[in-house]
Design an enzyme around this catalytic site. Structure first.
Site: not given
Ligand code: IFM
Length: 766
Positions: A329, A335-336, A477, A592-593
């Site tokens: 990454y 945004w984490d 996502e 996904k989340q």
């Protein structure tokens, strides 16, 4: 306490690994990372090589070696230390019985290896840390003990053959020595950044029989032939210092100076200074859990990793989604950073939260550039943001593992929620600190530019007389190119409202600053009229009257209704990417989340029955394919009083890295390393979830609900410069004022209390 067959903890601070398993070295390397926000040195053995995923990742060394992905450089390993007996190079994984142990209280990693040699036993013990006092310095102590007379060869030096994800970053490497201290200088491939590494040692014990230098293409070592007598112990202190031209004018000079200093001080004295820094950090950031040692350890593991991932020494660097644990990454912020990492700092060390937000301010130019390139105005923050804030996210992130073809994802151009997420964090920073000066100097411009972007991006639907956001990617996502993602629309509306509030307050209270900002960004009155209209008319998907369900995005409920397990059985290859454009989840309601649940975590605006209905609906449809997800379900489960389920999600989230439960490779791309968002979220699940902590309009509130086996939970909160200690047991909440400057209003389970005066204690039965 035994955690599983190979891991244990004694006190909730240390993690011991007996019987190390070579196939897990990639995981240990990340989990046992020594770091300090400036650098991260992986928890490998000092004799480890490239194939063991050895790495020292240093902040602000971005380079784009292969013309594809820009990432942080992995620097030559100046702690390299190897022992050779006869013709045999000893390797702690292949040749000896090795145990590892890590103390999260001060970030010290220990290793013990017993080698059975022909003549008897050779014991190696070593410990090391990344100094929190001198950030560019790594310190190790390496002890060799033999029960028989022995002559061995000690190889100390710099191994420049390093592990890279995307291309070779060290283009020109030169090696030198000044007596026994070794140096490496290198220039990065594309960014042409000068870096320097120094490697030195102090040796105590044994008789030196010979010394020689060994030079290879990217390596320089000092070989020392050492004679030890039976029962004798020899201690080698190893120091490595690193710098780049981004942190000082002359990296080589700097590493020279700092290695001299460190060698002179020695391990114990450097450790003492380092420990003091950690003591100060933990006095503000620790959370104590009585009743379950695994939970205690897992929580501290996560707090530790959130701390060492964060470049607190700078206001110009991001928190990488994998911290400094590897290059995955790209060492960059998502945004984490604002939604997952920042809250812990906001309520424990708010000056760091300020730095994090200032990083966004300093990267406004990159965000403006991205907006302009895509045809918008204002600040469209990068999905993957490095030093400059320009977009680092490649258009082709994953690969179709069946055809081998690249997948064109739109994380970079459609996932717009990162901009309002930053506005959300700025606003919360202001509420939690009362630091209006930050808004005047940085926050206002940030939020105005975000509002400007949102206004440029929105789409006015005449027939419906409302503003919509179309062609989006929400937090989930797997579904790209969706319209009106509820999370995004609500976040956008929040940002617009705050932009207007700040605009009018500034205009009234600080006309000079107001004018300065307005002129600087050329803000026109007609824009404010647009913002006003938008704030009133952004389409906010409402709960359905009967079912109370909110649709994640327009058309979501018409997709095939199935579950993650069913989709699993449809996979042709287990490494397939599930999302856009034709992954198994795309035409289904499997997400996904956390997405709507994510919205509930940020905004307390829906009644319980809406939370309940949506939790029940979305929970079985969520794959938790992102490490960001379980923590958010845990927080909402707490709110719903479902503590059993909240606790399961807490475990799932805090143990992701310890038990390595997430995929290291997805759609052909390496995404391993420490999940720093989950690390930051651990604080949130405990404080916002189990303690039920919230910001209120004029104060703070708690609604505790502890897991059954937790006898006591204690932590500190800083609210508007008032420092409070909170202790919660199964019946009572105790608040003690450590430092207090004004009266703090505290609501507990809907009843209001006040606390003022140092050492005052409030005891509340809940
Ligand atoms: O930001 C996240 C995203 O939400 C899910 N994929 C991984 C990213 C980095 O953690």
């Amino acid at each position: 306490m035994k955690l599983n067959e190979t891991m244990s903890t004694e006190n909730g601070w240390n993690l011991n690994i007996e019987k190390i398993d070579q196939s897990k070295m990639i995981t240990y390397g990340s989990n046992l990372l020594c770091g300090n926000g400036y650098l991260g040195y992986r928890g490998t053995l000092l004799e480890g090589r490239k194939e063991d995923y050895v790495a020292c990742i240093v902040t602000d060394t971005y380079d784009r070696a292969d013309g594809k992905w820009r990432e942080l450089a992995n620097l030559p390993n100046g702690l390299f230390t190897e022992v050779k007996v006869g013709q045999k190079v000893l390797n702690g994984i292949k040749d000896g019985a090795t145990t590892l142990s890590f103390n999260f209280e001060n970030g010290v990693m220990q290793r013990k290896t017993d080698y059975k040699l022909q003549g008897g036993i050779l014991k190696i013990t070593s410990s090391r840390f990344a100094s929190f006092k001198q950030l560019n310095t790594l310190v190790a102590s390496y002890q060799i003990k033999t029960d028989h007379n022995l002559t061995l060869k000690l190889r100390l030096g710099i191994d420049g053959e390093v592990w890279n994800l995307n291309g070779e970053h060290l283009a020109k490497t030169t090696f030198n020595n000044e007596s026994d201290t070794l140096y490496c200088q290198a220039i990065t491939t594309e960014s042409k950044l000068e870096i320097a590494v120094a490697s030195g040692y102090n040796l105590d014990g044994g008789i030196i029989r010979d010394k020689s230098f060994i030079r290879k293409d990217k390596e320089l070592y000092l070989d020392i032939t050492l004679q030890l007598e039976a029962g004798e112990k020899c201690i080698v202190e190893r120091i490595m210092t690193v710098n780049s031209a981004n942190d000082c004018e002359k990296p080589l000079k700097n590493v020279q100076k700092s290695i001299e200093f460190a060698l002179d001080k020695g391990y114990q004295s450097l450790l003492a200074a380092h420990n003091l820094v950690w003591q100060r950090i933990w006095s503000k950031s620790d959370i104590k859990i009585k009743g379950n040692l695994e939970d205690q350890l897992a929580l501290r593991f996560n707090l530790y990793h959130n701390i060492i991932a964060t470049p607190a020494h700078s206001e110009r660097l991001p928190i990488g989604a994998r911290g400094l644990s590897c290059q995955a990454y790209q060492g960059s912020a998502f945004w984490d950073q604002e939604i997952f990492n920042l809250p812990m700092f906001l309520y424990t060390r708010p000056e760091i939260a300020r730095n994090i937000l200032k990083y966004r301010y300093h990267t406004l130019a990159g965000a403006r550039k991205k907006a302009t390139n895509l045809g918008y105005r204002g600040a469209f923050f990068a999905w993957i943001s490095g030093k400059t804030g320009e977009e680092l996210c490649p258009a082709y992130f994953f690969r179709d593992v069946i055809s081998g073809r690249k997948i064109h994802n739109h994380f970079n151009d459609w996932q717009i929620h990162v901009s309002p997420d930053i506005a959300y964090a700025v606003w919360n920073y202001y509420l939690a600190t009362d630091d209006w000066e930050f808004i005047l100097n940085f926050g206002a411009e940030l939020i105005f530019e975000i509002a400007r972007f949102l206004s440029a991006h929105s789409y006015y639907k005449k027939d419906k007389d409302r503003f919509e956001f179309i062609r989006l990617l929400g937090p989930d996502e797997y579904h790209e190119n969706v319209d009106n993602n509820a999370f995004t629309n609500y976040q956008a509306q929040f940002a617009m409202e705050k932009a207007l509030y700040i605009y009018y307050r500034l205009k009234e209270d600080a006309p000079d600053i107001f004018k300065k900002i307005k002129d600087k960004i050329n803000l026109k009155v007609f824009e404010i009229t647009n913002w006003q209209e938008m704030a009133e008319k952004i389409y906010l998907p409402e709960p359905a009257e009967d079912s109370k369900l909110i649709e994640q995005f327009t058309g979501y409920f018409s997709l095939e209704d199935t579950t993650p397990n069913v989709l699993e059985s449809r996979l042709i290859d287990k490494n397939e990417y599930w999302g856009w454009p034709n992954g198994v989840a795309v035409e289904t309601q499997v997400i996904k989340q956390a997405d709507l649940i994510q919205l509930f975590c940020l905004h307390d605006i829906f009644p319980k029955e809406v939370l309940e209905a949506n939790y029940d609906y979305y929970e079985p449809r969520t794959q938790h394919g992102s490490s960001l997800s379980p923590s958010q379900y845990a927080i909402i489960a707490c709110k719903l009083g479902n503590i059993k389920e909240a606790y399961q999600y807490f475990k799932k989230s805090v143990l992701i890295d310890i038990y390595n439960t997430n995929k290291a490779v997805s759609g052909g791309t390496f995404i391993g390393g420490i999940h720093t968002a989950a690390a930051g979220a651990a604080w949130q699940v405990v404080v916002k979830g189990f303690a039920g902590f919230r910001l209120r309009k004029n104060g703070i509130s708690f609604s505790p609900n502890l897991p059954e086996m937790w006898q006591e939970l204690s932590f500190n909160i800083v609210y508007q410069n008032n420092h409070l200690n909170i202790i919660i047991n199964q019946e009572e909440l105790k608040i003690r004022a450590i430092e207090i400057y004004n009266k703090v209003e505290i609501e507990v389970n809907k009843r209001c209390y006040q606390i003022s005066g140092v050492d005052k204690v409030l005891k509340i039965k809940y």
